[in-house]
Scaffold this active site. Structure first.
Site, PDB file in Angstrom:
ATOM      1  CB  SER A 120      -1.138   0.045   1.349  1.00 23.02           C
ATOM      2  OG  SER A 120      -0.072  -0.344   2.333  1.00 23.02           O
ATOM      3  CG  HIS A 141      -3.184  -1.059  -3.177  1.00 20.55           C
ATOM      4  ND1 HIS A 141      -3.466   0.298  -2.787  1.00 20.55           N
ATOM      5  CD2 HIS A 141      -3.134  -1.744  -1.928  1.00 20.55           C
ATOM      6  CE1 HIS A 141      -3.734   0.126  -1.476  1.00 20.55           C
ATOM      7  NE2 HIS A 141      -3.555  -1.006  -0.750  1.00 20.55           N
ATOM      8  CD  GLU A 153      -4.697   3.007  -5.284  1.00 19.78           C
ATOM      9  OE1 GLU A 153      -4.992   4.244  -5.357  1.00 19.78           O
ATOM     10  OE2 GLU A 153      -4.207   2.325  -4.322  1.00 19.78           O
ATOM     11  CG  ASN A 191      -3.960   3.664   1.495  1.00 15.01           C
ATOM     12  OD1 ASN A 191      -4.954   3.691   2.088  1.00 15.01           O
ATOM     13  ND2 ASN A 191      -2.926   2.708   1.263  1.00 15.01           N
TER      14      ASN A 191
HETATM   15  N1  3HC Z   1     -16.090 -12.301   2.144  1.00 16.59           N
HETATM   16  C1  3HC Z   1     -17.452 -12.536   1.732  1.00 16.59           C
HETATM   17  N2  3HC Z   1     -18.490 -11.610   1.850  1.00 16.59           N
HETATM   18  C2  3HC Z   1     -18.049 -10.647   2.807  1.00 16.59           C
HETATM   19  C3  3HC Z   1     -16.748 -10.291   3.276  1.00 16.59           C
HETATM   20  C4  3HC Z   1     -15.798 -11.389   3.048  1.00 16.59           C
HETATM   21  N3  3HC Z   1     -14.513 -11.192   3.409  1.00 16.59           N
HETATM   22  N4  3HC Z   1     -17.025  -9.238   4.079  1.00 16.59           N
HETATM   23  C5  3HC Z   1     -18.125  -8.706   4.061  1.00 16.59           C
HETATM   24  N5  3HC Z   1     -18.770  -9.467   3.275  1.00 16.59           N
HETATM   25  C6  3HC Z   1     -20.339  -9.252   2.982  1.00 16.59           C
HETATM   26  C7  3HC Z   1     -21.247  -9.654   3.716  1.00 16.59           C
HETATM   27  O1  3HC Z   1     -21.563 -10.935   3.921  1.00 16.59           O
HETATM   28  C8  3HC Z   1     -22.500  -8.791   3.437  1.00 16.59           C
HETATM   29  O2  3HC Z   1     -23.183  -9.509   2.253  1.00 16.59           O
HETATM   30  P1  3HC Z   1     -24.766  -9.117   1.966  1.00 16.59           P
HETATM   31  O3  3HC Z   1     -24.707  -7.526   1.383  1.00 16.59           O
HETATM   32  O4  3HC Z   1     -24.905 -10.025   0.961  1.00 16.59           O
HETATM   33  O5  3HC Z   1     -25.384  -9.085   3.018  1.00 16.59           O
HETATM   34  C9  3HC Z   1     -21.720  -7.482   2.550  1.00 16.59           C
HETATM   35  O6  3HC Z   1     -20.446  -8.208   2.555  1.00 16.59           O
HETATM   36  C10 3HC Z   1     -21.903  -6.504   3.682  1.00 16.59           C
HETATM   37  O7  3HC Z   1     -21.283  -7.094   4.946  1.00 16.59           O
HETATM   38  P2  3HC Z   1     -21.757  -6.693   6.476  1.00 16.59           P
HETATM   39  O8  3HC Z   1     -23.274  -6.671   6.227  1.00 16.59           O
HETATM   40  O9  3HC Z   1     -21.357  -7.828   7.375  1.00 16.59           O
HETATM   41  O10 3HC Z   1     -21.404  -5.361   7.013  1.00 16.59           O
HETATM   42  P3  3HC Z   1     -21.424  -4.089   6.078  1.00 16.59           P
HETATM   43  O11 3HC Z   1     -22.535  -3.650   5.322  1.00 16.59           O
HETATM   44  O12 3HC Z   1     -20.923  -2.964   7.290  1.00 16.59           O
HETATM   45  O13 3HC Z   1     -20.362  -4.295   5.071  1.00 16.59           O
HETATM   46  C11 3HC Z   1     -18.016  -3.850   4.536  1.00 16.59           C
HETATM   47  C12 3HC Z   1     -18.972  -4.629   5.419  1.00 16.59           C
HETATM   48  C13 3HC Z   1     -18.383  -4.190   3.133  1.00 16.59           C
HETATM   49  C14 3HC Z   1     -16.721  -4.260   5.131  1.00 16.59           C
HETATM   50  C15 3HC Z   1     -18.469  -2.199   4.776  1.00 16.59           C
HETATM   51  O14 3HC Z   1     -18.593  -1.968   6.063  1.00 16.59           O
HETATM   52  C16 3HC Z   1     -17.287  -1.206   3.991  1.00 16.59           C
HETATM   53  O15 3HC Z   1     -17.353  -1.313   2.642  1.00 16.59           O
HETATM   54  N6  3HC Z   1     -16.560  -0.821   4.719  1.00 16.59           N
HETATM   55  C17 3HC Z   1     -15.098  -0.003   4.244  1.00 16.59           C
HETATM   56  C18 3HC Z   1     -14.337  -0.940   4.045  1.00 16.59           C
HETATM   57  C19 3HC Z   1     -13.035  -0.041   3.356  1.00 16.59           C
HETATM   58  O16 3HC Z   1     -12.974   1.095   3.525  1.00 16.59           O
HETATM   59  N7  3HC Z   1     -12.012  -0.758   2.810  1.00 16.59           N
HETATM   60  C20 3HC Z   1     -10.979  -0.137   2.388  1.00 16.59           C
HETATM   61  C21 3HC Z   1      -9.952   0.192   3.426  1.00 16.59           C
HETATM   62  S1  3HC Z   1      -8.310   0.683   2.883  1.00 16.59           S
HETATM   63  C22 3HC Z   1      -7.602  -0.362   2.150  1.00 16.59           C
HETATM   64  O17 3HC Z   1      -7.933  -1.591   2.219  1.00 16.59           O
HETATM   65  C23 3HC Z   1      -6.276  -0.091   1.631  1.00 16.59           C
HETATM   66  C24 3HC Z   1      -4.991  -0.778   2.625  1.00 16.59           C
HETATM   67  O18 3HC Z   1      -3.972  -0.298   1.989  1.00 16.59           O
HETATM   68  C25 3HC Z   1      -4.952   0.019   4.024  1.00 16.59           C
END
Ligand code: 3HC
Length: 284
Positions: A120, A141, A153, A191
């Site tokens: 990242s 990424h 990315e 990021n």
């Molecule tokens: N595998 C399969 N399904 C998954 C999963 C996984 N690992 N994680 C989540 N899901 C599914 C859930 O089962 C659910 O499915 P549905 O809509 O069919 O019911 C759906 O995704 C949504 O999950 P939840 O209902 O449990 O919870 P949320 O609605 O809160 O969604 C989330 C979870 C998708 C993680 C959401 O909260 C989100 O988008 N959060 C922000 C994540 C984000 O910003 N990520 C980027 C981080 S930065 C990064 O990664 C870069 C690094 O370099 C730092």
């Protein structure tokens, strides 16, 4: 037309197992490599759990789930990556470990193979420079959770050629992802914008602006973000954020990228977020 058939993934942690699952779900044969059997088995179990979620929701038939699992070969031997057309490195953010791995991959893989890093923040050209194929090295990424998040990315170094970028774009689209092109500077696009925002949220909390719950609620309900910043910090990992911030600060010397004292202290205390059971919130 992409020439990529077999994909290697180094590192079966959160990002690595997500990438392996996503590639296998798109029909690629995948070789998932780890340094030891225990983390490899944890990674494979995590893939099975994620696929089971899709099955439970009726989004994936059981036989397809089994076929995806069958396309992933787990290994602890780097030689098993030999026939991969693309290898994505997702190991620990340790520059020496990454450089050593890139050198070994370069010696092992066929000349046409592309080597990518899922880092990242680390400088991609520094990894490319350890190989004899810097034109075939790029950043790829992904975002957490990899099976869900749409973005990839594609990071072009000063040595990456356009044919490599084109193949990676085609690959990302076959995965069902949307690629964007970023230059090889710490943090890339997402990021570069996300980390200063997260750090500022910590400063606001540290300064007593509002409770952590209200800071998160504010950004979720006020801006429509799926997670508030402190919740997202716990999700990404405080140690990971601290590491990325340090690299970005070192490169840009921009105070917006300097880690707040509270972040440093939480990392020192082992409060790394969800994965450690405690961060801004308690998960135990
Ligand atoms: N595998 C399969 N399904 C998954 C999963 C996984 N690992 N994680 C989540 N899901 C599914 C859930 O089962 C659910 O499915 P549905 O809509 O069919 O019911 C759906 O995704 C949504 O999950 P939840 O209902 O449990 O919870 P949320 O609605 O809160 O969604 C989330 C979870 C998708 C993680 C959401 O909260 C989100 O988008 N959060 C922000 C994540 C984000 O910003 N990520 C980027 C981080 S930065 C990064 O990664 C870069 C690094 O370099 C730092």
């Amino acid at each position: 037309m992409s020439k990529i058939r077999t994909v290697g993934v180094c590192g079966a942690g959160l990002m690595g197992n997500g990438i392996a699952q996503t590639a296998a779900s798109a029909g690629f044969d995948v070789v998932l490599m780890e340094v030891a059997d225990a983390p490899l088995q944890r990674g494979l179990a995590s893939i099975a759990k994620s696929l089971d979620k899709f099955v439970e929701k009726g989004k994936l038939p059981q036989n397809e789930r089994d076929a995806i699992v069958g396309r992933i070969k787990g290994t602890t031997a780097i030689a098993d990556l030999k026939h991969c057309d693309l290898v994505i490195e997702a190991i620990v953010e340790n520059p020496e470990a990454k450089k050593s791995l890139f050198k070994q991959l370069d010696e092992l893989l066929a000349p046409h193979a592309i080597i990518c890093t899922n880092t990242s923040s680390f400088c991609v050209i520094e990894l490319a420079a350890t190989t004899k194929r810097p034109n075939r090295v790029a950043g790829l990424h992904f975002f957490n959770p990899v099976p869900i998040m749409k973005l990839v990315e594609v990071v072009r170094t000063i040595a990456t050629t356009q044919d490599t970028i084109d193949e990676l774009y085609a690959f990302a689209k076959t995965l069902g992802k949307e690629p964007i092109l970023a230059q090889d500077t710490p943090g890339f696009v997402v990021n570069r914008l996300l980390i200063p925002y997260l750090l500022y949220a910590i400063r606001c909390y540290e300064g007593g602006l509002a409770s952590k719950e209200d800071i998160d609620k504010g950004m979720k309900l006020g801006c429509g973000y799926p997670m508030g910043p402190l919740e997202l910090l716990d999700f990404v990992g405080l140690d990971t954020t601290y590491y990325i911030a340090q690299i970005m600060f070192e490169e840009f010397k921009d105070p917006m990228m300097a880690a707040p004292p509270l972040l440093k202290r939480m990392v020192l205390a082992g409060r790394h977020g969800r994965k450690s059971g405690k961060g801004f919130y308690d998960y135990e």
